[in-house]
Design an enzyme around this catalytic site. Structure first.
Site, short mmCIF file in Angstrom:
data_model
loop_
_atom_site.label_atom_id
_atom_site.label_comp_id
_atom_site.label_asym_id
_atom_site.label_seq_id
_atom_site.Cartn_x
_atom_site.Cartn_y
_atom_site.Cartn_z
N HIS A 173 42.49 34.50 40.01
CA HIS A 173 43.55 34.86 41.35
C HIS A 173 42.73 35.34 42.42
O HIS A 173 41.51 36.08 41.96
CB HIS A 173 44.14 36.00 40.81
CG HIS A 173 45.51 35.59 39.99
ND1 HIS A 173 46.03 36.44 38.89
CD2 HIS A 173 46.51 34.55 39.93
CE1 HIS A 173 47.16 35.84 38.29
NE2 HIS A 173 47.30 34.80 39.09
N CYS A 267 46.40 44.19 40.68
CA CYS A 267 47.23 43.18 39.79
C CYS A 267 48.56 44.10 39.57
O CYS A 267 49.71 43.57 39.50
CB CYS A 267 46.50 42.72 38.40
SG CYS A 267 45.19 41.88 38.64
N1 ARG Z 1 47.06 38.36 32.40
C1 ARG Z 1 47.52 37.91 33.36
C2 ARG Z 1 47.33 36.35 33.73
O1 ARG Z 1 46.43 35.92 33.42
C3 ARG Z 1 46.87 38.88 34.36
C4 ARG Z 1 47.29 38.72 35.65
C5 ARG Z 1 46.40 39.60 36.66
N2 ARG Z 1 46.96 39.69 38.11
C6 ARG Z 1 46.50 39.41 39.28
N3 ARG Z 1 47.16 39.69 40.35
N4 ARG Z 1 45.22 39.12 39.45
O2 ARG Z 1 48.27 35.77 34.46
#
Ligand code: ARG
Length: 273
Positions: A173, A267
């Site tokens: 992300h 996150c």
């Molecule tokens: N386990 C989640 C995923 O892989 C973590 C999300 C993290 N969120 C973020 N905004 N980077 O989707």
């Protein structure tokens, strides 16, 4: 090195958070997740509550959305939607495991009486990839969000969109590889972007802080800035020093349990602008 005085006047922010009551690592959709490694839900809750306390102590408001059983990643509120100027663009998750989160967040915005809500037709993981930068929106793609979300962003928010290609699966992300510190300043991990994206960042920001491997590798860039205070993982010791040298106030938290799912403070936080 002289410490730059930051003139930015920090205004109080409102953040949406979701308690990790049903947090778990039951599937692996990013390289951080290992379903064989146990997670401590009580510790995750304690660390998450501390993050909320830190925001309140900085003068910000924290609102919460009820978690739903069976959605262990719903704690990562940043992915729930995009909110700029009170206008909401829904998320459309890549992986089936997270897809129901989109409706849960949409329902919250409807209940709260948000008047302008657009249901996205394009895969996008909310502010995990779509990062507001004042005069523009940065849009990460390559792993989770479709570059085509650009058209919806432009139509809804009327801001230029800068598309950035992510190239390292550990930084899946945009908010794992870059943090906007104020309208002119960002910090990022260059190795997570392709060359064209690095060039685009260099031409948009007047100041770009380059974070080292060891700080990126503890998700040190998964930070929240109010223009002066930067809330970030305490493990990112080098980046803490860089922030202070650049005139920001680093404020550290420990979210080690949530890191097991590939998440950090940013996150867990969706700014309601
Ligand atoms: N386990 C989640 C995923 O892989 C973590 C999300 C993290 N969120 C973020 N905004 N980077 O989707």
């Amino acid at each position: 090195m002289a410490v730059t005085a930051r003139r930015e006047c920090t205004h109080a922010r409102t953040y949406l958070m979701c308690p990790p009551e049903y947090f778990a690592v039951e599937y692996a959709i990013n390289p951080w997740m290992n379903p064989d490694q146990p997670v401590d839900v009580q510790l995750a809750l304690t660390q998450w509550r501390r993050l909320g306390e830190v925001y309140r102590s900085l003068g910000h408001t924290v609102r919460t959305i009820a978690p739903e059983p069976g959605l262990p990643d719903m704690v990562f509120a940043a992915n729930g939607a995009t909110v700029i100027d009170g206008k909401v663009l829904s998320a459309q998750f890549t992986y089936p495991e997270r897809q129901p989160e989109s409706a849960a967040y949409l329902a919250w915005f409807r209940q709260q009486g948000y008047a302008q809500i657009v249901e996205s037709a394009v895969t996008n993981e909310g502010e995990g990839d779509l990062v507001f930068a004042g005069r523009a929106i940065l849009a990460g793609h390559g792993f989770r969000s479709d570059e085509a979300v650009r058209d919806e962003l432009t139509a809804l928010y009327g801001l230029p969109v800068i598309s950035l290609r992510l190239t390292d699966p550990r930084f899946y992300h945009l908010d794992t590889a870059l943090v906007v510190l104020d309208d002119d300043t960002a910090a990022y991990y260059p190795a997570a972007f392709d060359d064209a994206s690095k060039a685009a960042l260099a031409s948009h920001f007047t100041e770009l802080v380059e974070v080292k491997d060891e700080d990126a590798e503890v998700l040190g860039l998964n930070a929240i800035s109010d223009g002066h205070n930067v809330v970030l993982p305490e493990q990112a010791t080098g980046f803490i020093g860089q922030l202070a040298a650049a005139g920001f106030n680093p404020v550290t938290v420990d979210l080690s349990e949530l890191l097991k799912a590939g998440g950090g403070p940013k996150c867990c936080t969706l700014e309601l602008r």
